[in-house]
Design a protein around this motif. Structure first.
Motif, PDB file in Angstrom:
ATOM      1  N   UNK A   1       0.867  -1.200  -0.069  1.00  0.00           N
ATOM      2  CA  UNK A   1       0.068   0.063   0.011  1.00  0.00           C
ATOM      3  C   UNK A   1       0.834   1.276   0.049  1.00  0.00           C
ATOM      4  N   UNK A   2       1.923   1.402   0.754  1.00  0.00           N
ATOM      5  CA  UNK A   2       2.892   2.270   0.858  1.00  0.00           C
ATOM      6  C   UNK A   2       3.557   2.784  -0.435  1.00  0.00           C
ATOM      7  N   UNK A   3       3.831   1.579  -1.136  1.00  0.00           N
ATOM      8  CA  UNK A   3       4.615   1.702  -2.718  1.00  0.00           C
ATOM      9  C   UNK A   3       3.442   2.111  -3.473  1.00  0.00           C
ATOM     10  N   UNK A   4       2.212   1.982  -3.539  1.00  0.00           N
ATOM     11  CA  UNK A   4       1.234   2.307  -4.390  1.00  0.00           C
ATOM     12  C   UNK A   4       0.775   3.945  -4.073  1.00  0.00           C
ATOM     13  N   UNK A   5       0.601   4.207  -2.816  1.00  0.00           N
ATOM     14  CA  UNK A   5      -0.059   5.311  -2.636  1.00  0.00           C
ATOM     15  C   UNK A   5       1.042   6.529  -2.172  1.00  0.00           C
ATOM     16  N   UNK A   6       2.193   6.184  -1.566  1.00  0.00           N
ATOM     17  CA  UNK A   6       3.316   7.170  -1.102  1.00  0.00           C
ATOM     18  C   UNK A   6       2.625   7.822   0.009  1.00  0.00           C
ATOM     19  N   UNK A   7       1.668   7.607   0.581  1.00  0.00           N
ATOM     20  CA  UNK A   7       0.962   8.173   1.843  1.00  0.00           C
ATOM     21  C   UNK A   7       1.792   7.935   3.001  1.00  0.00           C
ATOM     22  N   UNK A   8       2.339   9.094   3.701  1.00  0.00           N
ATOM     23  CA  UNK A   8       2.888   9.097   5.084  1.00  0.00           C
ATOM     24  C   UNK A   8       2.202   8.550   6.127  1.00  0.00           C
ATOM     25  N   UNK A   9       0.827   8.685   6.241  1.00  0.00           N
ATOM     26  CA  UNK A   9      -0.082   8.048   7.229  1.00  0.00           C
ATOM     27  C   UNK A   9      -0.217   6.637   6.993  1.00  0.00           C
ATOM     28  N   UNK A  10       0.375   6.180   5.911  1.00  0.00           N
ATOM     29  CA  UNK A  10       0.104   4.650   5.490  1.00  0.00           C
ATOM     30  C   UNK A  10       1.701   4.284   5.843  1.00  0.00           C
ATOM     31  N   UNK A  11       2.499   4.984   5.908  1.00  0.00           N
ATOM     32  CA  UNK A  11       3.892   4.748   6.191  1.00  0.00           C
ATOM     33  C   UNK A  11       3.804   4.432   7.884  1.00  0.00           C
ATOM     34  N   UNK A  12       3.135   5.536   8.572  1.00  0.00           N
ATOM     35  CA  UNK A  12       3.102   5.467   9.980  1.00  0.00           C
ATOM     36  C   UNK A  12       2.371   4.347  10.493  1.00  0.00           C
ATOM     37  N   UNK A  13       1.263   3.664   9.693  1.00  0.00           N
ATOM     38  CA  UNK A  13       0.377   2.370  10.166  1.00  0.00           C
ATOM     39  C   UNK A  13       1.565   1.293   9.966  1.00  0.00           C
ATOM     40  N   UNK A  14       2.206   1.194   8.631  1.00  0.00           N
ATOM     41  CA  UNK A  14       3.107   0.300   8.389  1.00  0.00           C
ATOM     42  C   UNK A  14       4.380   0.172   9.462  1.00  0.00           C
ATOM     43  N   UNK A  15       4.844   1.380   9.862  1.00  0.00           N
ATOM     44  CA  UNK A  15       5.678   1.378  11.007  1.00  0.00           C
ATOM     45  C   UNK A  15       5.120   0.678  12.500  1.00  0.00           C
TER      46      UNK A  15
ATOM     47  N   UNK B   1      -2.911  -4.160  20.516  1.00  0.00           N
ATOM     48  CA  UNK B   1      -3.611  -4.172  19.267  1.00  0.00           C
ATOM     49  C   UNK B   1      -4.962  -3.313  19.018  1.00  0.00           C
ATOM     50  N   UNK B   2      -5.543  -3.100  20.303  1.00  0.00           N
ATOM     51  CA  UNK B   2      -6.653  -2.133  20.226  1.00  0.00           C
ATOM     52  C   UNK B   2      -6.226  -0.850  20.108  1.00  0.00           C
ATOM     53  N   UNK B   3      -5.159  -0.522  20.639  1.00  0.00           N
ATOM     54  CA  UNK B   3      -4.728   0.848  20.412  1.00  0.00           C
ATOM     55  C   UNK B   3      -4.351   1.182  19.024  1.00  0.00           C
ATOM     56  N   UNK B   4      -3.961   0.044  18.438  1.00  0.00           N
ATOM     57  CA  UNK B   4      -3.560   0.163  16.617  1.00  0.00           C
ATOM     58  C   UNK B   4      -4.622   0.643  15.775  1.00  0.00           C
ATOM     59  N   UNK B   5      -5.746   0.419  16.524  1.00  0.00           N
ATOM     60  CA  UNK B   5      -7.082   0.826  15.478  1.00  0.00           C
ATOM     61  C   UNK B   5      -7.101   2.566  15.441  1.00  0.00           C
ATOM     62  N   UNK B   6      -6.394   2.880  16.387  1.00  0.00           N
ATOM     63  CA  UNK B   6      -6.512   4.641  16.189  1.00  0.00           C
ATOM     64  C   UNK B   6      -5.651   5.161  14.904  1.00  0.00           C
ATOM     65  N   UNK B   7      -4.440   4.696  14.949  1.00  0.00           N
ATOM     66  CA  UNK B   7      -3.567   5.314  13.623  1.00  0.00           C
ATOM     67  C   UNK B   7      -4.235   4.672  12.389  1.00  0.00           C
ATOM     68  N   UNK B   8      -4.592   3.505  12.203  1.00  0.00           N
ATOM     69  CA  UNK B   8      -5.476   3.064  11.187  1.00  0.00           C
ATOM     70  C   UNK B   8      -6.550   3.768  10.800  1.00  0.00           C
TER      71      UNK B   8
END
Length: 304
Positions: free
Chosen positions: A31-45, A157-164
């Motif tokens: 998804x990061x390669x396709x979109x270049x989105x920094x917010x996606x990069x944050x969720x990837x991290x 993992x519940x906390x991970x829902x926020x950045x997603x």
């Protein structure tokens, strides 16, 4: 047999967590390669950190299940704290990198818009669905076995829902309104969220490694059990310390000195079982004193 079944459930939750994290890392790299989105990069991290934490949690479940031996008389659960401390430092570093990139984009005013936002949204929605399935299973296992590693991983993992959710908002704002700033702002928020979580995890791990006492409510619960237990006339010198998902309890109880050794032992063993029944992760050692014993002069923490 029950302990064996609990270990199998804990292992299944740990393996499921690792599998989910690995799948999400691969999906978000695409998804990061396709979109270049920094917010996606944050969720990837965040998912990459999840993978590390899940691997550490699985290793801790396996290692902590090992019985005490000659070299580790109190077991092996401190490995959980060492892993958590290392993970918290890595999380802080990753959050710093994400925040720095986001700030530099905002200050430069040159904000490239994400591409093919619908692909990024689809991957993040998939991430949320899979995460909810994982959390449901982890909570079921934690309720059944009382394993604190599984329970903590579930909360993480519940906390991970926020950045997603934030990533979906950023991608939608970019696709619908052309607002590239939202991507960087969401990334900053996700970085802050990661940093706060890392500090909390790091502090808990550090406290355990420094032999911090069990939580106040646990100590109060043990005091309540011991204070009203049949045959126990008082207690003193209650000490606790944490190690990974376990905590260790040492205490002196005061018994009728005219009892036989068998009778005194039966009371102490029953009290230990009562404490462990309420706090399954406790390792309890009870010393028995006759009523009215004088406190040791070197122990100012004596309590009647």
């Amino acid at each position: 047999m029950t302990q064996s079944n609990d270990n199998k459930l804990n292992l299944s939750a740990g393996a499921f967590s690792v599998t989910v994290a690995l799948v999400l890392v691969i999906a978000k790299i695409w998804a990061l390669r396709e979109t270049g989105s920094l917010s996606v990069a944050a969720t990837l991290a965040d998912s990459a950190l999840d993978l590390m934490m899940s691997l550490g949690g699985l290793a801790a479940i396996i290692y902590a299940a090992k019985p005490a031996d000659d070299d580790h008389a109190f077991g092996h659960t401190s490995a959980e704290d060492l892993a958590a401390l290392a993970q918290s430092l890595f999380i802080l570093g990753s959050a710093g990198v994400i925040a720095a990139v986001a700030v530099s984009r905002l200050l430069a005013g040159d904000l490239p818009l994400p591409r093919q936002e619908e692909k990024g949204i689809a991957v993040v929605v998939f991430s949320i669905v899979v995460t909810l399935a994982l959390v449901t299973w982890q909570r079921r296992v934690a309720r059944k076995t009382g394993n604190k590693v599984v329970a903590a991983d579930s909360l993480h993992y519940i906390g991970d829902l926020v950045p997603n959710v934030g990533a979906i908002v950023a991608l939608f704002a970019s696709a619908r309104f052309g607002l590239g700033q939202v991507d960087s702002v969401v990334a900053l928020g996700a970085a802050l969220f990661l940093a706060v979580g890392a500090l909390r995890i790091g502090k808990e791990a550090w406290d355990a490694l420094m032999d911090r006492a069990a939580p106040d409510h646990v100590v109060a619960g043990i005091e309540q059990i011991a204070g009203g237990f049949p045959g126990v006339h008082g207690f003193h010198d209650l000490k606790t310390r944490r190690a990974g998902s376990r905590f260790f309890v040492n205490m002196h109880i005061e018994l009728d000195g005219s009892q036989t050794l068998d009778e005194a032992h039966a009371i102490g063993a029953a009290l230990r079982r009562a404490i462990v029944a309420e706090y399954p992760q406790a390792d309890v050692l009870i010393h028995k004193d006759p009523v009215g014993v004088e406190p040791h002069p070197d122990d100012p923490r004596h309590r009647q």
